[in-house]
Design a protein around this motif. Structure first.
Motif, PDB file in Angstrom:
ATOM      1  N   UNK A   1       0.839  -1.194   0.000  1.00 36.65           N
ATOM      2  CA  UNK A   1       0.000   0.000   0.000  1.00 36.65           C
ATOM      3  C   UNK A   1       0.876   1.247   0.000  1.00 36.65           C
ATOM      4  N   UNK A   2       1.920   1.244   0.823  1.00 33.40           N
ATOM      5  CA  UNK A   2       2.822   2.405   0.866  1.00 33.40           C
ATOM      6  C   UNK A   2       3.459   2.651  -0.503  1.00 33.40           C
ATOM      7  N   UNK A   3       3.839   1.566  -1.190  1.00 26.08           N
ATOM      8  CA  UNK A   3       4.533   1.686  -2.481  1.00 26.08           C
ATOM      9  C   UNK A   3       3.591   1.995  -3.638  1.00 26.08           C
ATOM     10  N   UNK A   4       2.441   1.323  -3.695  1.00 28.77           N
ATOM     11  CA  UNK A   4       1.583   1.409  -4.879  1.00 28.77           C
ATOM     12  C   UNK A   4       0.152   1.830  -4.589  1.00 28.77           C
ATOM     13  N   UNK A   5      -0.188   1.979  -3.308  1.00 21.95           N
ATOM     14  CA  UNK A   5      -1.549   2.295  -2.845  1.00 21.95           C
ATOM     15  C   UNK A   5      -2.488   1.090  -2.958  1.00 21.95           C
ATOM     16  N   UNK A   6      -1.975  -0.048  -3.433  1.00 21.65           N
ATOM     17  CA  UNK A   6      -2.807  -1.234  -3.644  1.00 21.65           C
ATOM     18  C   UNK A   6      -2.945  -2.058  -2.364  1.00 21.65           C
ATOM     19  N   UNK A   7      -3.966  -2.916  -2.367  1.00 18.33           N
ATOM     20  CA  UNK A   7      -4.210  -3.900  -1.310  1.00 18.33           C
ATOM     21  C   UNK A   7      -4.409  -3.278   0.065  1.00 18.33           C
ATOM     22  N   UNK A   8      -5.011  -2.106   0.102  1.00 17.77           N
ATOM     23  CA  UNK A   8      -5.420  -1.484   1.363  1.00 17.77           C
ATOM     24  C   UNK A   8      -6.708  -2.160   1.800  1.00 17.77           C
ATOM     25  N   UNK A   9      -6.967  -2.200   3.105  1.00 15.36           N
ATOM     26  CA  UNK A   9      -8.197  -2.785   3.602  1.00 15.36           C
ATOM     27  C   UNK A   9      -8.771  -1.852   4.665  1.00 15.36           C
TER      28      UNK A   9
END
Length: 178
Positions: A140-148
């Motif tokens: 999430x920190x790197x790509x903003x992905x896979x946040x929940x």
């Protein structure tokens, strides 16, 4: 006799992003003159800048605002669910995110394929949060992905949401040059 079904349930926000909750705080969201209501369409070109968000409550209350795209990269295969678009903490009641501490800067909608939902979820904090104490998964920190959103609320003792709204957005056609 018809029954009213919560638009957050119909839109899948409740279930996919957050659990069923009772809204207790006013949150008004606008992109320019366009008011955001559940399920409305917002063009990406209208949402390049952060929305104007007005939050109810008293100045002594603090809030966290989370904006995500649960349909990234595509609604049929949301393998990046949820893509984090904005995270602001310590927002005083009666104001908006500009008065809080931005942990993740705003990035507007850029759906590559299909119609994407963009959720804005508001939590009331129990106490002031430190920007250095905010834990996010490395991806999430790197790509903003896979946040929940649920996990984030649990990790930071935020409890249930106090308000939420979502809008739809889809890729705009390229303008032809003459």
């Amino acid at each position: 006799m018809g029954s009213n079904v919560d638009p957050l349930v119909v839109g899948g926000v409740i279930g996919e992003v957050v659990d069923l909750f009772v809204p207790t705080t006013m949150m008004d969201v606008n992109f320019g003159t366009k008011h955001v209501h559940n399920g409305c369409d917002i063009k990406p070109s209208l949402a390049t800048d952060p929305p104007f968000v007005q939050i109810g409550g008293r100045p002594c209350h603090l809030f966290t605002l989370v904006m995500t795209d649960p349909d990234a990269p595509s609604p049929s295969e949301p393998s990046m669910r949820e893509c984090l678009h904005w995270l602001v903490i310590n927002i005083p009641g009666g104001t908006g995110p500009i008065q809080g501490d931005e942990v993740i800067s705003y990035v507007g909608p850029k759906p590559p394929l299909g119609i994407h939902r963009y959720t804005l979820v508001l939590f009331q904090q129990k106490s002031r949060l430190s920007t250095t104490s905010i834990e996010l998964p490395p991806r999430t920190r790197e790509t903003r992905a896979e946040f929940n959103t649920r996990n984030f609320a649990d990790q930071h003792d935020l409890g249930m949401p106090v308000a939420a709204v979502y809008f739809n957005s889809h890729k705009e056609p390229n303008r032809r040059r003459h």
